[in-house]
Motif scaffolding. Structure first.
Motif, PDB file in Angstrom:
ATOM      1  N   UNK A   1      16.000 -14.726 -13.527  1.00 23.25           N
ATOM      2  CA  UNK A   1      15.803 -14.120 -12.191  1.00 23.25           C
ATOM      3  C   UNK A   1      14.314 -13.905 -11.952  1.00 23.25           C
ATOM      4  N   UNK A   2      13.557 -15.007 -11.931  1.00 22.65           N
ATOM      5  CA  UNK A   2      12.103 -14.886 -11.773  1.00 22.65           C
ATOM      6  C   UNK A   2      11.725 -14.259 -10.426  1.00 22.65           C
ATOM      7  N   UNK A   3      12.395 -14.704  -9.348  1.00 26.21           N
ATOM      8  CA  UNK A   3      12.046 -14.200  -8.014  1.00 26.21           C
ATOM      9  C   UNK A   3      12.167 -12.682  -7.918  1.00 26.21           C
ATOM     10  N   UNK A   4      13.320 -12.117  -8.264  1.00 23.40           N
ATOM     11  CA  UNK A   4      13.460 -10.658  -8.224  1.00 23.40           C
ATOM     12  C   UNK A   4      12.467  -9.947  -9.156  1.00 23.40           C
ATOM     13  N   UNK A   5      12.178 -10.546 -10.312  1.00 24.02           N
ATOM     14  CA  UNK A   5      11.211  -9.920 -11.227  1.00 24.02           C
ATOM     15  C   UNK A   5       9.831  -9.860 -10.576  1.00 24.02           C
ATOM     16  N   UNK A   6       9.454 -10.925  -9.871  1.00 23.85           N
ATOM     17  CA  UNK A   6       8.161 -10.933  -9.174  1.00 23.85           C
ATOM     18  C   UNK A   6       8.151  -9.932  -8.022  1.00 23.85           C
ATOM     19  N   UNK A   7       9.302  -9.803  -7.329  1.00 23.00           N
ATOM     20  CA  UNK A   7       9.383  -8.797  -6.248  1.00 23.00           C
ATOM     21  C   UNK A   7       9.192  -7.391  -6.817  1.00 23.00           C
ATOM     22  N   UNK A   8       9.804  -7.141  -7.967  1.00 20.11           N
ATOM     23  CA  UNK A   8       9.664  -5.822  -8.601  1.00 20.11           C
ATOM     24  C   UNK A   8       8.217  -5.596  -9.016  1.00 20.11           C
ATOM     25  N   UNK A   9       7.594  -6.628  -9.581  1.00 21.03           N
ATOM     26  CA  UNK A   9       6.196  -6.504 -10.016  1.00 21.03           C
ATOM     27  C   UNK A   9       5.301  -6.211  -8.821  1.00 21.03           C
ATOM     28  N   UNK A  10       5.563  -6.889  -7.707  1.00 20.77           N
ATOM     29  CA  UNK A  10       4.760  -6.672  -6.500  1.00 20.77           C
ATOM     30  C   UNK A  10       4.893  -5.229  -5.998  1.00 20.77           C
ATOM     31  N   UNK A  11       6.132  -4.730  -5.978  1.00 21.21           N
ATOM     32  CA  UNK A  11       6.339  -3.348  -5.510  1.00 21.21           C
ATOM     33  C   UNK A  11       5.605  -2.353  -6.405  1.00 21.21           C
ATOM     34  N   UNK A  12       5.618  -2.636  -7.697  1.00 20.34           N
ATOM     35  CA  UNK A  12       4.969  -1.727  -8.643  1.00 20.34           C
ATOM     36  C   UNK A  12       3.449  -1.751  -8.480  1.00 20.34           C
ATOM     37  N   UNK A  13       2.903  -2.930  -8.175  1.00 20.12           N
ATOM     38  CA  UNK A  13       1.444  -3.093  -8.122  1.00 20.12           C
ATOM     39  C   UNK A  13       0.833  -2.801  -6.751  1.00 20.12           C
TER      40      UNK A  13
ATOM     41  N   UNK B   1       5.394 -16.988   0.426  1.00 17.57           N
ATOM     42  CA  UNK B   1       5.444 -15.738   1.208  1.00 17.57           C
ATOM     43  C   UNK B   1       5.132 -14.535   0.323  1.00 17.57           C
ATOM     44  N   UNK B   2       5.705 -14.558  -0.887  1.00 15.89           N
ATOM     45  CA  UNK B   2       5.459 -13.440  -1.795  1.00 15.89           C
ATOM     46  C   UNK B   2       3.977 -13.400  -2.197  1.00 15.89           C
ATOM     47  N   UNK B   3       3.384 -14.583  -2.395  1.00 11.91           N
ATOM     48  CA  UNK B   3       1.952 -14.638  -2.749  1.00 11.91           C
ATOM     49  C   UNK B   3       1.100 -14.050  -1.623  1.00 11.91           C
ATOM     50  N   UNK B   4       1.477 -14.312  -0.371  1.00  6.61           N
ATOM     51  CA  UNK B   4       0.707 -13.770   0.751  1.00  6.61           C
ATOM     52  C   UNK B   4       0.874 -12.258   0.838  1.00  6.61           C
ATOM     53  N   UNK B   5       2.081 -11.761   0.532  1.00 10.64           N
ATOM     54  CA  UNK B   5       2.266 -10.304   0.446  1.00 10.64           C
ATOM     55  C   UNK B   5       1.349  -9.733  -0.637  1.00 10.64           C
ATOM     56  N   UNK B   6       1.326 -10.414  -1.784  1.00  4.81           N
ATOM     57  CA  UNK B   6       0.476  -9.958  -2.896  1.00  4.81           C
ATOM     58  C   UNK B   6      -0.994  -9.946  -2.466  1.00  4.81           C
ATOM     59  N   UNK B   7      -1.424 -11.024  -1.828  1.00  2.00           N
ATOM     60  CA  UNK B   7      -2.817 -11.121  -1.394  1.00  2.00           C
ATOM     61  C   UNK B   7      -3.185  -9.965  -0.475  1.00  2.00           C
ATOM     62  N   UNK B   8      -2.263  -9.601   0.409  1.00  2.00           N
ATOM     63  CA  UNK B   8      -2.532  -8.499   1.341  1.00  2.00           C
ATOM     64  C   UNK B   8      -2.691  -7.163   0.637  1.00  2.00           C
TER      65      UNK B   8
END
Length: 1030
Positions: A552-564, A612-619
């Motif tokens: 479940x890489x996608x959800x793991x990255x979403x969780x990492x983004x929320x945490x960071x 899309x997730x990368x652009x959220x991260x960049x922001x």
């Protein structure tokens, strides 16, 4: 939270729009138009938005040094930049890592660039008279004689200055700064408000004007200029002695740690009188018949051409390892550029590890009030109180404080200040360059722990390497760290103070990921070190019995983004297979039998989730670095987007397995250590500015383009390169030189806001022969490679290959028809472009662009990522490997580095005809090395270097040379170690014989020989000749 949308409907995330006929004119780098829907608007934030960005403890502002002392600041962090004349659509690309190589920028002693007060303004004359001489590669020795006077740069109506009132409010400073950056914002008026408007910050407040904003109005005049030159890392101190060939005069060592400026008060516009009597070589234009002259490869590595500028200016110029142009003679018009059929662009390595870097801490950063260019060696001082910008020609006032020179401690010498003596310089940025307190270093590690991942054994290596290097992570007392693991569920680890051991928290709802106990998941590294060490020691054993195969890489990255997202920082994710459940799940698209068909290979992402997730991260100032360790297809084309658009890096270890492929273990250890311990810049933005009349229209590298010309780099690392394409928008008449400036604004791991600025000056020419004379064939090849990756993705691989071949045909045909006075038989190229066909053939045979069934899809995509992300020096080595004979190494011409003698064997052409069966040959292909042992190789080499009695005893899978005390062994190992030390990645050494399975890989790199799917060099030349003569 703002959710940026993906690419517009019907358009691939990296498409370039309609396919052009010429690779030269490919549109924007990753197809990102300025009006990108999403949260990166070009409007200015309101004050609430600015103040709310980020919620971490405020950091200290840069230290203030008193009494103009020399600050011993490590040279490890880069700084901000800002271009203003880039009026076209931006794009994006992908970039990669550089290494801690020797090589300094140009902070040299007696270099100087200012007009003597009261000197009569003369006509601007930077260049040597007469026809432009060819680029030369001899070092420039510093000159100290007094310089004759010079005149002001060409006049051109400078943009009208925006009126500056009294101390503006913070919001009005941002807004006025934004307005100075150009009119590109209107294109995105439908975009939501920017949360972090670094566009405005890099555009700068009114720092260089007499009207200080409140933040600077009370700064005392005694803030110091820190000026320090940290020592080279071990192994780099004496790579070449002062004045050695290939060394910039400005790269000389200064034993006392400081630099002295002995030059008289003259500027770049006062050199006319000393221009006479200079010898001109026309070697660069000498016609070379490529079909007759077979041995055109130099025996030493090719150096960048030296621009045809007066040496007093050239020695101030930027080191080509940092900033390089495809044409060192800039065509005066776009028509002339079109006629030459060569691409115009820049290649940058802006955050490279440097052995010497002047660091300036001052209460004022002097910039042009119109275009926001930073003062640099190529401006003109009209008198003590006024300077003229070398990009827009506006006349600016010299601030009072700038009249004092902290190096000489003399008042009234602004032209001798470090900012005007060094083409590369770093500023400690005042508070105007911050939207929020500098963020702490935050590192989050995300590990795939599915059954497949545990099988590879990677977790043991990674956790041990992390344990060994915990104390070396860049940071300070505020450094935070956290860990997430995932299979079909997500596991968080609470490292709360007071716990006797780390506590695992499992979230099984991967459709709607939430963060349990967010306050204990990212913890202070120093305060919780024991718990962190406990976790790293136990993690590899925790999942050994797991049978969970899903990922479940996608959800793991979403969780990492929320945490960071509250702080920003770096996410490092390790993945070993195709993500199979939750958001971002992917299906296999590789069909091995269709690898060869250029039409059907899947180079585009299959989903826009990762982009899309990368652009959220960049922001939110978060970058994601991906380590892919996989023996099966993992769709790197889709997964790579998470790093490409968030300014991260991609590492790929094909078929990684700790038992079946043990050489990969050492490679991962070495590269991970470099990755963990190299310097890092957080919440960075970069701008590139150029002289009025030139414009930038496409960017290549890993980043997101914010507001036309501002590159958003949530993380910046010293191993990443970037490229830009340019055009001549307005004729450069009356200009003898043009300048380019990159500025990188970032937060160091110590919490300082810094700006690293590089400035380059090049001559303008009016004839086609001069354009060819100044061609930099390596930079041209590097830029075309970046453009070809975009073409492969937006059109097809065969289109990209055709465009590369056409680039050679068109330029040589233009040279033949417009420059050669006497038409000669054969295929003629100017000396400066003699290696162009060879380098393009090498690109066609590289894994990114080759045809045939040998290349796995992920391998091809990874090589494309490297093309877009590697600094030029590594890209060229991967494209055209270096071949050396090593069974007869001697100390003749050897380098002496740290008491080690490094042999310097000559380079050989990449052809089997250069191999003898009685020799041993080392091929350095960048990320891999081959040591080929001939069947009749001398017994001495086999026993004294390989440590075996005879040829038959050389093991089939040998990858290390034994440490023998023989002279031959010491020389060979010293040479290989020296080559390895010069790059940020670790090349595995394969020792091969005639019957080795890897012999085919070795022969594949023999660029000049024919392969199953590609022409030999001679056949390629015949094909080019046929097309040129049409």
């Amino acid at each position: 939270m703002a959710q940026p949308a993906g690419a517009p409907a019907g358009q691939h995330p990296y498409t370039n729009g309609p396919v052009q006929n010429q690779l030269m004119h490919s549109p924007d780098g990753q197809g990102y138009s300025p009006a990108v829907p999403g949260s990166y608007s070009h409007q200015m934030p309101n004050s609430a938005a600015v103040s709310s960005a980020g919620s971490f403890p405020p950091g200290a502002s840069p230290p203030v040094l008193s009494n103009w002392q020399y600050s011993q600041t490590p040279v490890s962090q880069p700084l901000g930049a800002q271009p203003s004349h880039l009026a076209r659509v931006p794009g994006t690309g992908s970039a990669q890592p550089p290494s801690s190589l020797p090589g300094s920028t140009n902070p040299a002693g007696s270099y100087q660039c200012a007009a003597s007060p009261g000197a009569p303004p003369l006509h601007n004359s930077y260049m040597k008279p007469g026809p432009a001489p060819p680029p030369v590669t001899q070092p420039l020795t510093p000159l100290h004689p007094p310089r004759p006077p010079l005149g002001p740069p060409p006049v051109g109506g400078p943009p009208r200055p925006s009126p500056a009132a009294g101390p503006p409010s913070a919001q009005s400073v941002l807004q006025s700064a934004a307005s100075q950056e150009g009119d590109a914002r209107s294109a995105a008026s439908d975009v939501s408000v920017v949360q972090n408007s670094y566009d405005a910050i890099e555009g700068g407040g009114l720092m260089a004007t007499p009207h200080h904003s409140p933040a600077t109005s009370n700064v005392k005049m005694n803030r110091s200029v820190g000026y320090s030159y940290p020592a080279l890392p071990p192994g780099y101190q004496h790579t070449s002695p002062p004045g050695a060939p290939g060394m910039n005069a400005s790269a000389l060592q200064y034993p006392d740690g400081t630099k002295h400026f002995h030059q008289p008060a003259l500027g770049t516009n006062h050199l006319t009188a000393s221009m006479g009597g200079l010898s001109l070589q026309q070697e660069g234009l000498r016609p070379v018949n490529l079909l007759q002259e077979r041995n055109i490869l130099p025996t030493t590595l090719l150096k960048a051409p030296v621009p045809n500028l007066h040496e007093d200016i050239q020695k101030l110029n930027c080191n080509p390892e940092l900033f390089r142009c495809t044409l060192t003679n800039i065509p005066q018009t776009q028509a002339l550029l079109n006629k030459a059929k060569l691409p115009l662009g820049l290649l940058l390595h802006p955050f490279k590890d440097l052995s010497q870097l002047p660091v300036v801490t001052s209460s004022i950063i002097v910039r042009c009030r119109s275009c926001r260019t930073y003062i640099n060696p190529f401006v003109s001082f009209l008198d003590q109180r006024r300077w003229k910008c070398n990009l827009c020609y506006r006349v600016n006032d010299v601030p009072e404080e700038f009249l004092y020179n902290p190096v000489t401690r003399v008042y009234g010498e602004p032209h001798k200040r470090p900012e005007v003596q060094n083409a590369t310089i770093e500023f400690m940025a005042p508070s105007e360059y911050m939207l929020r307190p500098p963020q702490p270093p935050v590192y989050l590690f995300v590990f795939d722990v599915s059954h497949n991942a545990i099988e590879t054994g990677y977790l043991t290596t990674v956790c041990q390497t992390l344990l060994d290097n915990l104390d070396s992570l860049p940071g300070n007392t505020r450094t935070k760290i956290g860990f997430i693991t995932f299979d079909s569920t997500i596991h968080f680890y609470s490292l709360q103070e007071g716990l006797s051991q780390p506590q695992m928290l499992i979230v099984s709802d991967i459709e709607d990921v939430f963060i349990p106990m967010p306050e204990n998941l990212l913890v202070n590294l120093n305060e919780n070190k024991e718990l962190i060490q406990d976790l790293l020691k136990t993690l590899p054993q925790m999942f050994t019995k797991s049978l969970e195969t899903h990922s479940a890489l996608g959800p793991a990255l979403q969780a990492a983004f929320k945490l960071m997202s509250p702080t920003g920082g770096r996410i490092t994710v390790f993945q070993t297979q195709l993500p199979s459940v939750g958001m971002g799940a992917l299906k296999s698209r590789e069909e091995p039998n269709q690898r060869a068909t250029a039409k059907d290979i899947h180079l585009t992402p299959s989903t826009d989730f990762y982009k899309k997730l990368a652009l959220d991260c960049s922001g939110q100032q978060v970058a994601v670095d991906l380590f892919l360790l996989s023996g099966q297809y993992s769709d790197l084309a889709s997964l790579g987007c998470i790093s490409r658009y968030s300014a991260g890096s991609v590492y790929y270890y094909q078929s990684y397995h700790h038992k079946h492929n043990p050489v990969q273990v050492e490679k991962l250890q070495k590269e991970l250590k470099r990755y963990l311990t190299r310097k890092i810049g957080f919440e960075a933005v970069m701008r590139i500015r150029c002289t009025k009349g030139l414009s930038i229209h496409t960017f290549h590298g890993n980043f997101f383009v914010r507001s036309t010309d501002l590159l958003s780099l949530p993380n910046v690392n010293p191993d990443a390169g970037y490229a830009v394409q340019m055009s001549v928008e307005e004729s450069l008449t009356d200009m003898q030189v043009v300048s380019f400036q990159s500025a990188l604004l970032y937060t160091s791991s110590k919490g300082e806001r810094r700006i690293r600025v590089h400035t380059m000056c090049l001559p303008v020419v009016t004839t086609l022969s001069d354009v060819y004379l100044g061609a930099d064939v390596q930079a041209i090849t590097g830029l075309l490679a970046n453009m070809a990756v975009d073409r492969s993705v937006s059109a097809t691989l065969s289109d990209a290959r055709d465009a590369l071949v056409n680039a050679v045909i068109d330029s040589l045909a233009a040279y033949r028809s417009s420059v050669l006075s006497i038409q000669q038989p054969g295929l003629t190229a100017p000396f400066s472009l003699r290696l162009f066909p060879l380098y393009i053939l090498a690109l066609l045979k590289q894994k990114a662009f080759q045809t045939g069934t040998n290349t796995r899809l992920d391998e091809r995509i990874f090589t494309m990522c490297q093309v877009k992300n590697q600094p030029l020096v590594y890209l060229m080595l991967m494209t055209h490997p270096s071949l050396y004979r090593v069974d007869n190494l001697t100390d003749e011409g050897a380098l002496n580095i740290n008491d080690r003698t490094i042999p310097q064997p000559p380079l050989l052409q990449l052809s089997v005809e250069k191999l003898c069966r009685d020799g041993a040959y080392l091929m350095d292909a960048g990320s891999v090395m081959f040591l080929w042992i001939g069947k009749n190789c001398g017994q001495g080499f086999i026993s004294q270097v390989l440590g075996v009695p005879n040829y038959g005893s050389v093991p089939q899978n040998m990858t290390h040379l034994p440490e023998l005390e023989t002279a031959e062994s010491i020389r060979t190992r010293a040479f290989i170690s020296w080559l390895r030390e010069q790059r940020p990645f670790f090349p595995i050494l394969y020792i091969i014989k005639d019957e080795s399975p890897l012999k085919s890989s070795f022969l594949q790199n023999m660029i000049e020989d024919r392969t199953e799917s590609a022409l030999s060099y001679y056949e390629f030349l015949l094909h080019i000749q046929q097309q040129v003569n049409k």
